[in-house]
Design a protein around this motif. Sequence first.
Motif, PDB file in Angstrom:
ATOM      1  N   MET A   7       0.820  -1.210   0.000  1.00 13.22           N
ATOM      2  CA  MET A   7       0.000   0.000   0.000  1.00 13.22           C
ATOM      3  C   MET A   7       0.854   1.261   0.000  1.00 13.22           C
ATOM      4  N   ASP A  19       3.778   1.455  -1.396  1.00  7.79           N
ATOM      5  CA  ASP A  19       4.680   1.357  -2.552  1.00  7.79           C
ATOM      6  C   ASP A  19       6.142   1.199  -2.159  1.00  7.79           C
ATOM      7  N   GLU A  34      -4.685  -3.063  -6.156  1.00  8.21           N
ATOM      8  CA  GLU A  34      -5.218  -1.970  -6.973  1.00  8.21           C
ATOM      9  C   GLU A  34      -6.647  -1.611  -6.536  1.00  8.21           C
ATOM     10  N   LYS A  85      -6.267   0.370  -3.330  1.00  2.00           N
ATOM     11  CA  LYS A  85      -5.801   1.734  -3.604  1.00  2.00           C
ATOM     12  C   LYS A  85      -6.920   2.592  -4.186  1.00  2.00           C
ATOM     13  N   TRP A  86      -7.727   2.029  -5.071  1.00  2.00           N
ATOM     14  CA  TRP A  86      -8.839   2.785  -5.638  1.00  2.00           C
ATOM     15  C   TRP A  86      -9.851   3.135  -4.549  1.00  2.00           C
ATOM     16  N   THR A  93      -8.877   6.004  -2.244  1.00  2.00           N
ATOM     17  CA  THR A  93      -9.017   7.378  -2.744  1.00  2.00           C
ATOM     18  C   THR A  93     -10.332   8.019  -2.306  1.00  2.00           C
ATOM     19  N   TRP A 137      -1.941   4.203   7.382  1.00  2.00           N
ATOM     20  CA  TRP A 137      -1.598   2.783   7.284  1.00  2.00           C
ATOM     21  C   TRP A 137      -0.564   2.486   8.350  1.00  2.00           C
TER      22      TRP A 137
END
Length: 108
Positions: A53, A55, A68, A71-72, A75, A82
């Motif tokens: 998460m 990166d 993914e 992460k979406w 937003t 985290w």
Amino acid sequence: NGQLIGSGVLNLDDAIISELEAKAFREGLLFAQRKGYTKIMVESDSKLVIQSMLDRDARPWNLIPIIEDIKWTATKFACIDWKRIFREAKFVKNVFAHQSLLITNCHI
């Protein structure tokens, strides 16, 4: 000072641990979103998912679609913290939580 906003159980046959942890993240975020929370803290002892998460590391191929999705979904929140917790700390927290369920007037 955080507050537990929910818990749940999923039956995910034949999934490996990292996939289960990532799916739990996703479901937790979706739950918080449905409840209308905009600022949340996500705690986990899963170094792999937390690093994915943030990166900080390469993600395993089998987790890429789930990460993914996470992460979406992330937003949609104004703020997410985290936080990786270590298993030892999680164990102590769980013991206290269990004991507080047994004691009606508990102040820690």
